[in-house]
Scaffold this active site. Structure first.
Site, PDB file in Angstrom:
ATOM      1  N   CYS A   2       3.477  16.256  23.050  1.00  0.00           N
ATOM      2  CA  CYS A   2       4.408  16.715  24.079  1.00  0.00           C
ATOM      3  C   CYS A   2       4.433  15.684  25.197  1.00  0.00           C
ATOM      4  CB  CYS A   2       3.969  18.056  24.661  1.00  0.00           C
ATOM      5  SG  CYS A   2       3.761  19.365  23.446  1.00  0.00           S
ATOM      6  N   ARG A  49       8.531  19.834  25.336  1.00  0.00           N
ATOM      7  CA  ARG A  49       7.787  20.473  24.250  1.00  0.00           C
ATOM      8  C   ARG A  49       8.207  20.016  22.852  1.00  0.00           C
ATOM      9  NH1 ARG A  49       7.194  26.581  21.898  1.00  0.00           N
ATOM     10  NH2 ARG A  49       5.198  26.159  20.918  1.00  0.00           N
ATOM     11  N   ASP A  98      -3.261  26.899  20.966  1.00  0.00           N
ATOM     12  CA  ASP A  98      -4.610  26.317  20.978  1.00  0.00           C
ATOM     13  C   ASP A  98      -5.059  25.971  22.400  1.00  0.00           C
ATOM     14  OD1 ASP A  98      -2.451  24.455  20.647  1.00  0.00           O
ATOM     15  OD2 ASP A  98      -3.859  22.844  20.283  1.00  0.00           O
ATOM     16  N   ILE A 289       6.636   1.316   4.720  1.00  0.00           N
ATOM     17  CA  ILE A 289       7.698   0.415   5.175  1.00  0.00           C
ATOM     18  C   ILE A 289       7.330  -1.007   4.786  1.00  0.00           C
ATOM     19  CG2 ILE A 289       6.677   0.181   7.518  1.00  0.00           C
ATOM     20  CD1 ILE A 289       9.660  -0.077   8.497  1.00  0.00           C
ATOM     21  N   SER A 364      -2.286   9.496   9.924  1.00  0.00           N
ATOM     22  CA  SER A 364      -2.334   8.040   9.877  1.00  0.00           C
ATOM     23  C   SER A 364      -3.783   7.571   9.853  1.00  0.00           C
ATOM     24  CB  SER A 364      -1.588   7.489  11.099  1.00  0.00           C
ATOM     25  OG  SER A 364      -1.459   6.101  11.006  1.00  0.00           O
ATOM     26  N   GLY A 365      -3.994   6.293   9.524  1.00  0.00           N
ATOM     27  CA  GLY A 365      -5.360   5.777   9.334  1.00  0.00           C
ATOM     28  C   GLY A 365      -5.941   5.024  10.513  1.00  0.00           C
TER      29      GLY A 365
END
Length: 562
Positions: A2, A49, A98, A289, A364-365
């Protein structure tokens, strides 16, 4: 993911100031709100948001009946909020959000313990009008961004991205500094009756080498101790699986970036495995990509076929990349060379995900190279101790480089990034292992991580042992690297006279190449006078490097040379 924004003690009309908050609207495309603070007419919150959890009651600022004097805006995900609710018997939880857990924890334990108990990624602004306090806090690695502006007379402005603060009006004659908020810290301000503030405490609540306070309540309980290799590898697998599992918390579709390198492949494979176990109602989409003959595209295709993901390939041409550079620098708010090079591909693949698919939560790594000594230059570390210290330095600086890139390129397109390799318990455990264990071995970097997943058939063996290829290099052809295309283009954009004057034009971190000069020019156009947001350029150590690309190093070998 956000966009959060707030002002305390504004000297200017709030409706004028609020236009600045719209500069971070891309972070929350689903809804936005501005709200004045009761009793403080010159204080307000802004919020953009992206609805991931609790579609109905997830709007912010969060306020609940039990604590009407508390106001909260936060950007992030708290993965252990359900565990904490049960552990501390918070039966009067009002929403399914949360972030509401922050209010209950703060009220019971105070700010320091509240922040330390949060397992997740976050940046928050918490206002307590009963005790006249404002609190700011940011997660251990700065996965979620936050900037602040504080004037000498106590006007405080806070924003997820610096661009939300650059045109804020104030009563000072000289412009106040806009600074990134330090990861792993919280700050406490006294709120004056005028709405102005005074900073009274800045403290660290977690450091990357420490076992986090929330570990005792984690679903993976006490791990077997000792450094017997099989025990260590089993612990690494348990903590990594746990890191991915807890990040499945979402009401929106989950996808994964897949470069075909070790890190993203492990994340994607574990994600697909756990999504089946959790019976997600959709297949996991993976996204790669690159140019058609790029090493990454070919490797990612292999992995996707092996793990059974719904795979998408985004074709990348240097021309498209060059066109996107200025936009990318605007979103990144940096002029660091390697960050910009790597961001262009991530920005374009994020654009594709946003426009062509319904995946919103993106795994993602990031963080693995820093944690597990994955950069090729670690082969040249003089001692195991030096390598371990370098690893911790890189972890502390993630918020200036790889984590900044990953957040801004995905947030630019309204996506939420999740990075399991930066799980607090996983990183603390890995960094606690003997220094010799974590070093490259047999000429292979990240040997311990690879060895931990050997024989499990989670990903193909050739990917498990594939050498490190920087994302900005791997997505283009081995015949001509992306950085060479950039350098060729900048040769015509910047002249020799500009380069001669560079130390005078840009006295802080003067650019040494035409490529660096071009990036700096674009940065100064959008963010004049803000060069100090970057403290130094990212460069390899222990090796005579003049460029951050791994392909320029004497020890680099391509896939074909293995």
């Amino acid at each position: 993911m956000c966009g959060i924004w707030a002002l305390f003690g504004s000297d200017e009309c709030l409706s004028v100031q609020c236009t600045n908050a719209m500069k971070i609207a891309h972070r929350g495309p689903d809804a936005f709100r501005f709200e004045n603070v009761n009793g403080f007419t010159n204080c307000c919150f802004g919020f953009h948001r992206l609805a991931i959890v609790d579609q109905l009651y997830g709007m912010q600022p969060i306020r609940i009946k039990k604590f009407p004097y508390l106001w909260l805006v936060y950007n992030g995900e708290i993965y252990n909020y359900q565990t904490l609710k049960k552990q501390f018997v918070f039966t009067d939880y009002q929403t399914k959000v949360d972030g509401e857990i922050l209010l209950h924890l703060y009220e019971r334990f105070g700010i320091q313990k509240m922040a330390a108990l949060l397992d997740g990624v976050f940046a928050f602004i918490l206002l307590d009008t009963a005790n006249r306090k404002v609190f700011l806090g940011r997660d251990t690695y700065g996965v979620r961004p936050m900037f602040k502006l504080l004037t000498d007379n106590g006007f405080l402005a806070v924003s997820s991205e610096a661009k939300g603060l650059t045109d804020i009006t104030h009563s000072m004659s000289s412009p106040p500094k806009i600074t990134p908020f330090l990861p792993g810290h919280f700050e406490v301000f006294d709120l004056k009756p005028t709405g102005k503030v005074e900073s009274i405490q800045m403290a660290r609540f977690h450091y990357c080498t420490q076992e986090p306070s929330h570990a005792v309540y984690d679903t993976v309980e006490m791990l077997p101790s000792g450094f017997v290799p099989e025990t260590v590898k089993s612990n690494i697998r348990s903590l990594f699986e746990n890191a991915v599992r807890k990040r499945l918390m979402a009401h929106r579709r989950i996808g994964c970036l897949l470069s075909g390198g070790l890190d993203s492949s492990l994340v994607a494979a574990m994600l697909v495995k756990l999504a089946k176990e959790e019976k997600l109602k959709y297949p996991i989409q993976t996204f790669a990509i690159g140019a058609e003959d790029s090493p990454d595209i070919l490797a990612a295709r292999k992995v996707a076929s092996y793990i059974g993901s719904e795979h998408h390939e985004v074709n990348f041409t240097p021309e498209e990349g060059l066109k996107a550079v200025e936009e990318v620098i605007f979103h990144l708010e940096t002029y660091d060379i390697t960050t910009i090079r790597a961001s262009v591909g991530m920005y374009l693949v994020s654009k594709y995900i946003c426009e062509k698919t319904d995946s919103v939560v993106i795994f993602s790594g990031e963080g693995s190279d820093e944690l597990t000594q994955g950069y090729i230059y670690f082969h040249k570390a003089p001692t195991p101790k030096a390598a371990a210290e370098e690893s911790v330095r890189l972890m502390k600086e993630l918020y200036l480089f790889d984590v900044l890139r990953a957040d801004r390129t995905t947030a630019a397109h309204g996506l939420e990034l999740r990075v399991p390799f930066l799980d607090h318990r996983f990183t603390a455990y890995y960094l606690s292992l003997p220094e010799e264990m974590r070093q490259p071995k047999d000429g292979v970097e990240k040997h311990l991580l690879r060895d931990s997943f050997k024989g499990l058939n989670l990903i193909p063996d050739e990917i498990l042992w594939r050498r490190k290829e920087a994302f900005s290099d791997g997505m283009t052809s081995v015949k001509k690297s992306w950085y060479k295309s950039l350098q060729d283009q900048m040769e015509s954009e910047v002249n020799d006279y500009d380069m001669e004057k560079a130390p005078k034009t840009f006295p802080f971190l003067p650019p040494r190449t035409k490529e660096a000069y071009f990036y700096r020019q674009v940065f100064e156009k959008h963010f004049p006078g803000q060069a100090e947001w970057l403290s130094h350029y990212w460069m390899p150590r222990w090796i005579n490097a003049t460029d951050p690309s791994a392909r320029t190093l004497s020890i680099y070998k391509s896939d074909k040379d293995q």
